[in-house]
Design a protein around this motif. Structure first.
Motif, PDB file in Angstrom:
ATOM      1  N   GLY A   1       0.898  -1.489   0.038  1.00  0.00           N
ATOM      2  CA  GLY A   1       0.082  -0.058   0.007  1.00  0.00           C
ATOM      3  C   GLY A   1       0.853   1.529  -0.121  1.00  0.00           C
ATOM      4  O   GLY A   1       0.556   2.037  -0.777  1.00  0.00           O
ATOM      5  N   LEU A   2       2.233   1.213   1.044  1.00  0.00           N
ATOM      6  CA  LEU A   2       2.649   2.810   0.476  1.00  0.00           C
ATOM      7  C   LEU A   2       3.589   2.380  -0.967  1.00  0.00           C
ATOM      8  O   LEU A   2       3.650   4.269  -0.889  1.00  0.00           O
ATOM      9  CB  LEU A   2       3.622   2.447   1.930  1.00  0.00           C
ATOM     10  CG  LEU A   2       3.242   2.094   3.815  1.00  0.00           C
ATOM     11  CD1 LEU A   2       4.313   1.467   4.699  1.00  0.00           C
ATOM     12  CD2 LEU A   2       2.780   3.404   3.715  1.00  0.00           C
TER      13      LEU A   2
ATOM     14  N   LEU B   1       4.811   5.565  -5.864  1.00  0.00           N
ATOM     15  CA  LEU B   1       4.015   5.235  -7.096  1.00  0.00           C
ATOM     16  C   LEU B   1       3.419   6.243  -7.715  1.00  0.00           C
ATOM     17  O   LEU B   1       3.619   7.186  -8.830  1.00  0.00           O
ATOM     18  CB  LEU B   1       4.294   3.897  -7.666  1.00  0.00           C
ATOM     19  CG  LEU B   1       4.689   2.677  -7.668  1.00  0.00           C
ATOM     20  CD1 LEU B   1       4.711   1.329  -8.543  1.00  0.00           C
ATOM     21  CD2 LEU B   1       6.068   3.039  -8.771  1.00  0.00           C
ATOM     22  N   SER B   2       2.523   6.416  -7.109  1.00  0.00           N
ATOM     23  CA  SER B   2       1.229   7.529  -7.750  1.00  0.00           C
ATOM     24  C   SER B   2       2.029   8.907  -7.842  1.00  0.00           C
ATOM     25  O   SER B   2       1.683   9.820  -8.435  1.00  0.00           O
ATOM     26  CB  SER B   2      -0.296   7.562  -6.565  1.00  0.00           C
ATOM     27  OG  SER B   2      -0.747   5.634  -6.770  1.00  0.00           O
TER      28      SER B   2
ATOM     29  N   ASP C   1      -0.927   9.065   2.813  1.00  0.00           N
ATOM     30  CA  ASP C   1      -1.450   9.309   1.342  1.00  0.00           C
ATOM     31  C   ASP C   1      -0.456   9.854   0.790  1.00  0.00           C
ATOM     32  O   ASP C   1       0.843  10.300   1.726  1.00  0.00           O
ATOM     33  CB  ASP C   1      -2.579   9.918   2.181  1.00  0.00           C
ATOM     34  CG  ASP C   1      -3.440   9.712   2.378  1.00  0.00           C
ATOM     35  OD1 ASP C   1      -4.191   8.758   1.407  1.00  0.00           O
ATOM     36  OD2 ASP C   1      -5.130  10.152   2.363  1.00  0.00           O
ATOM     37  N   MET C   2       0.355   9.824   0.279  1.00  0.00           N
ATOM     38  CA  MET C   2       0.721  10.407  -0.345  1.00  0.00           C
ATOM     39  C   MET C   2       0.432  11.647  -1.979  1.00  0.00           C
ATOM     40  O   MET C   2       0.716  10.717  -2.807  1.00  0.00           O
ATOM     41  CB  MET C   2       2.036   9.645  -1.528  1.00  0.00           C
ATOM     42  CG  MET C   2       2.629   9.224   0.020  1.00  0.00           C
ATOM     43  SD  MET C   2       4.029   8.293  -0.548  1.00  0.00           S
ATOM     44  CE  MET C   2       3.713   7.018   0.902  1.00  0.00           C
TER      45      MET C   2
END
Length: 408
Positions: free
Chosen positions: A40-41, A46-47, A126-127
């Motif tokens: 998930g991290l 990547l996003s 969240d990133m």
């Protein structure tokens, strides 16, 4: 170095898949959840990176394409882009005919359902990206084209250096962690009892995509043969050393000297081959486009996702553009394409992970098709140019020992 890195990555990816399948039914849920948390991290990272990757790679690529060879660079780039788009369209048409029949009964939509048995992460961070993928593409094109119109050494250097930063992030962070990411995906799918349906489904897809790359090479050389009025199979046979070398190295960079010699043996004048082959190693990725398009559509069919023509057509045209700037590091093409898979086709992290695993597992097939197709483009440009001398093109012809850009 490129050969060893690519080979090691392939071994690690295959090992990650095997271990994920083997351990998925043995490890307790909390251990699986640790790896899912990492996934998930990593997926969120990547996003965040993808828009920066687009700006950092495409902007200097456009800047550099506007220099040096002028007319013949534009001609070569146009032919290479057209070849890449046609490859994507061919893969699209074949996929729409083949996948509904070959993949009938292989619906794996439960993978997209969080309640289907897949383990959820302990936590997520969240990133959010600094800007969207489409904004990154527009910015890259606006700035890249503008940089070709005036002399701004400092600005050229900024984007060139930023590309190095992005390449370091890809080669030192993203690519080394891909095997662990893929391990977590297959571990989770096996734990949920879903992995065998995925493997069974993808085997015919891999066979069809491999056959399609061979068919497209015949098409490329048939067109080149008609333009040059020469036997296409004789030329294709002369390029076989390049094909075999690329299968072994999975690297366009390592294959450039062999591709160059093979193109000259196929009848291309030395100065044209010395210009077209290194350039096309960077901008011509027809084989990779066939693989990415075919695999993406297979996943969409298996997940029961809609495949409207306007969406797929837009994806192919944008993919052709993105492939121009795909970095010459292991897995670079699929990492670059991941942005479009998410933004244009709506892929989830699990679906992108399947794409990455399948792509890297047979990466050399796409690379071999890429470099062999470069010879066909060299034949066409050679015929159009009428064997002009070096001075006519104004080119700096690369020596075999010089470092060359390339795509995975």
């Amino acid at each position: 170095m490129a050969k060893r890195l690519k080979f090691n990555l392939l071994i690690l990816v295959l090992a990650a898949i095997v271990l994920g399948i083997a351990l998925g039914s043995l490890l307790p849920g909390w251990v699986v959840r640790v790896f899912v948390t990492f996934n998930g991290l990593f997926g969120n990272f990547l996003s965040f990176v993808v828009p920066l990757l687009i700006v950092g790679l495409i902007t200097p690529a456009i800047d550099e394409l506007g220099k040096g060879a002028g007319k013949w660079l534009a001609v070569t780039a146009g032919i290479a882009y057209a070849s890449t788009i046609i490859a994507g369209l061919l893969s699209w048409g074949t996929s729409m005919l083949a996948w509904p029949r070959l993949l009938r009964g292989n619906d794996i939509t439960e993978l997209a359902d969080p309640e289907s048995g897949l383990v959820t992460p302990f936590f997520t961070i969240d990133m959010p990206p600094m800007f969207g993928v489409m904004s990154a593409l527009v910015f890259a094109f606006v700035v890249g084209v503008a940089l070709t119109q005036f002399d701004a050494p400092a600005l050229h250097q900024v984007f060139s250096d930023f590309r190095e930063v992005i390449n370091i992030v890809i080669s030192k962070v993203i690519v080394p962690l891909l095997p662990l990411y893929i391990f977590g995906i297959f571990l989770n799918m096996t734990h949920a009892g879903q992995v065998w349906s995925v493997i069974r489904s993808f085997f015919p897809v891999v066979l069809v995509v491999f056959a399609l790359t061979l068919v497209y090479l015949v098409i490329q050389y048939s067109v080149a043969g008609m333009v040059a009025k020469r036997n296409p199979f004789t030329m294709l046979r002369a390029m076989m050393p390049a094909y075999a070398t690329a299968l072994g190295t999975s690297s366009s960079a390592a294959t450039i000297p062999v591709t160059l010699r093979s193109a000259i043996k196929a009848g291309v004048s030395e100065n044209i081959a010395s210009f077209v082959i290194p350039l096309c190693a960077t901008i011509h990725l027809a084989g990779s486009t066939i693989k990415i398009t075919g695999f993406a559509l297979a996943i969409m069919v298996m997940f029961g996702m809609p495949t409207p023509a306007p969406m797929i057509l837009g994806f192919i045209f944008l993919l052709g553009i993105a492939m121009v700037a795909a970095p010459g590091v292991p897995g670079g093409a699929i990492v670059t394409a991941a942005a479009l898979l998410e933004s244009q086709l709506g892929f989830t992290p699990e679906q992108v992970g399947l794409m990455i695993a399948t792509y890297i597992a047979i990466d050399s097939v796409g690379t071999a098709a890429n470099v062999t197709g470069d010879g066909a483009i060299a034949v066409i440009v050679d015929k159009l140019a009428g064997h002009p001398g070096h001075r006519d093109l104004g080119l700096h012809l690369p020596h075999e020992d010089e470092p060359q850009p390339a795509n995975a």
